[in-house]
Design a protein around this motif. Structure first.
Motif, PDB file in Angstrom:
ATOM      1  N   MET A 180      16.584 171.058  55.057  1.00  0.00           N
ATOM      2  CA  MET A 180      16.661 170.752  53.641  1.00  0.00           C
ATOM      3  C   MET A 180      16.774 169.252  53.398  1.00  0.00           C
ATOM      4  O   MET A 180      16.234 168.740  52.435  1.00  0.00           O
ATOM      5  N   LYS A 181      17.470 168.555  54.255  1.00  0.00           N
ATOM      6  CA  LYS A 181      17.647 167.114  54.100  1.00  0.00           C
ATOM      7  C   LYS A 181      16.313 166.366  54.150  1.00  0.00           C
ATOM      8  O   LYS A 181      16.089 165.421  53.413  1.00  0.00           O
ATOM      9  N   ASN A 216      13.362 167.397  53.260  1.00  0.00           N
ATOM     10  CA  ASN A 216      12.649 167.579  52.002  1.00  0.00           C
ATOM     11  C   ASN A 216      13.225 166.703  50.897  1.00  0.00           C
ATOM     12  O   ASN A 216      12.497 166.193  50.053  1.00  0.00           O
ATOM     13  N   GLU A 217      14.532 166.540  50.865  1.00  0.00           N
ATOM     14  CA  GLU A 217      15.177 165.693  49.863  1.00  0.00           C
ATOM     15  C   GLU A 217      14.778 164.232  50.049  1.00  0.00           C
ATOM     16  O   GLU A 217      14.502 163.530  49.074  1.00  0.00           O
ATOM     17  N   VAL A 218      14.747 163.776  51.286  1.00  0.00           N
ATOM     18  CA  VAL A 218      14.343 162.395  51.569  1.00  0.00           C
ATOM     19  C   VAL A 218      12.886 162.183  51.164  1.00  0.00           C
ATOM     20  O   VAL A 218      12.538 161.194  50.516  1.00  0.00           O
ATOM     21  N   SER A 228      11.160 163.887  48.973  1.00  0.00           N
ATOM     22  CA  SER A 228      11.105 163.952  47.515  1.00  0.00           C
ATOM     23  C   SER A 228      11.564 162.638  46.893  1.00  0.00           C
ATOM     24  O   SER A 228      10.956 162.141  45.936  1.00  0.00           O
ATOM     25  N   PHE A 229      12.629 162.062  47.438  1.00  0.00           N
ATOM     26  CA  PHE A 229      13.134 160.780  46.949  1.00  0.00           C
ATOM     27  C   PHE A 229      12.086 159.678  47.134  1.00  0.00           C
ATOM     28  O   PHE A 229      11.816 158.897  46.212  1.00  0.00           O
ATOM     29  N   THR A 273       9.238 160.108  44.700  1.00  0.00           N
ATOM     30  CA  THR A 273       9.662 159.716  43.353  1.00  0.00           C
ATOM     31  C   THR A 273       9.632 158.200  43.190  1.00  0.00           C
ATOM     32  O   THR A 273       9.152 157.689  42.173  1.00  0.00           O
TER      33      THR A 273
END
Length: 170
Positions: A1-2, A4-6, A8-9, A12
């Protein structure tokens, strides 16, 4: 999950940068007046909203533009005096465009300093730009570096928003 967050960041941030570059280059930007070459119209530190998309349209004499300076790596803010097809000359302290004395109620003095008595006939997509401060040595402009090509125009000044007491459409 981490992971994907990175990702995504990062996406963005990249998207935000691309949007900012698009807005700056194709819609509008902010210019800050540096120097006294546009005095009395603009003063040191004035902040302007400039329309970037206008560099793709017809630009008329009298408009204030932000240009890439041909003689160094800075941007200059100047007034368009003549455009492609116009003939400009200087005689007895007067600016003459297409045989008629240019009425300039925005300049710092009634006399325009010019060392050479050259006459320019501007080619298509060429502009002759000058600062409003016509006192000797106060503006580096087309009198010194000659006409500029339209591709050097970055934007057209539209509105002075700071200082607040001097807000005005340009």
């Amino acid at each position: 999950m981490k992971k994907n967050e990175v990702l995504s960041f990062i996406l963005t941030i990249v998207a935000a940068l691309l949007i900012a570059l698009f807005v700056r280059n194709f819609l509008f930007n902010i210019a800050i007046v540096n120097g006294e070459s546009m005095h009395p119209t603009l003063n040191e530190g004035d902040k302007l909203i400039c329309l970037s998309y206008r560099k793709f349209t017809e630009i008329h004499p009298g408009e204030i533009v932000v240009i890439d300076a041909p003689n160094d790596n800075r941007s200059y803010i100047k007034r368009v005096i003549a455009k492609g097809g116009d003939t400009i000359e200087f005689r007895d302290g007067e600016v003459i465009v297409n045989g008629e004395i240019l009425e300039e109620n925005y300049t710092s003095t009634d006399y325009t300093d010019y060392e050479n008595q050259d006459t320019y006939t501007l080619k298509e997509n060429e502009y002759f730009v000058m600062g409003d401060n016509r006192l000797p040595g106060m503006s580096v402009d087309s009198r010194y570096f000659g006409p500029i090509d339209k591709k050097r125009i970055k934007s057209v000044a539209y509105y002075r928003f700071l200082p607040l007491k001097d807000r005005t459409k340009l």
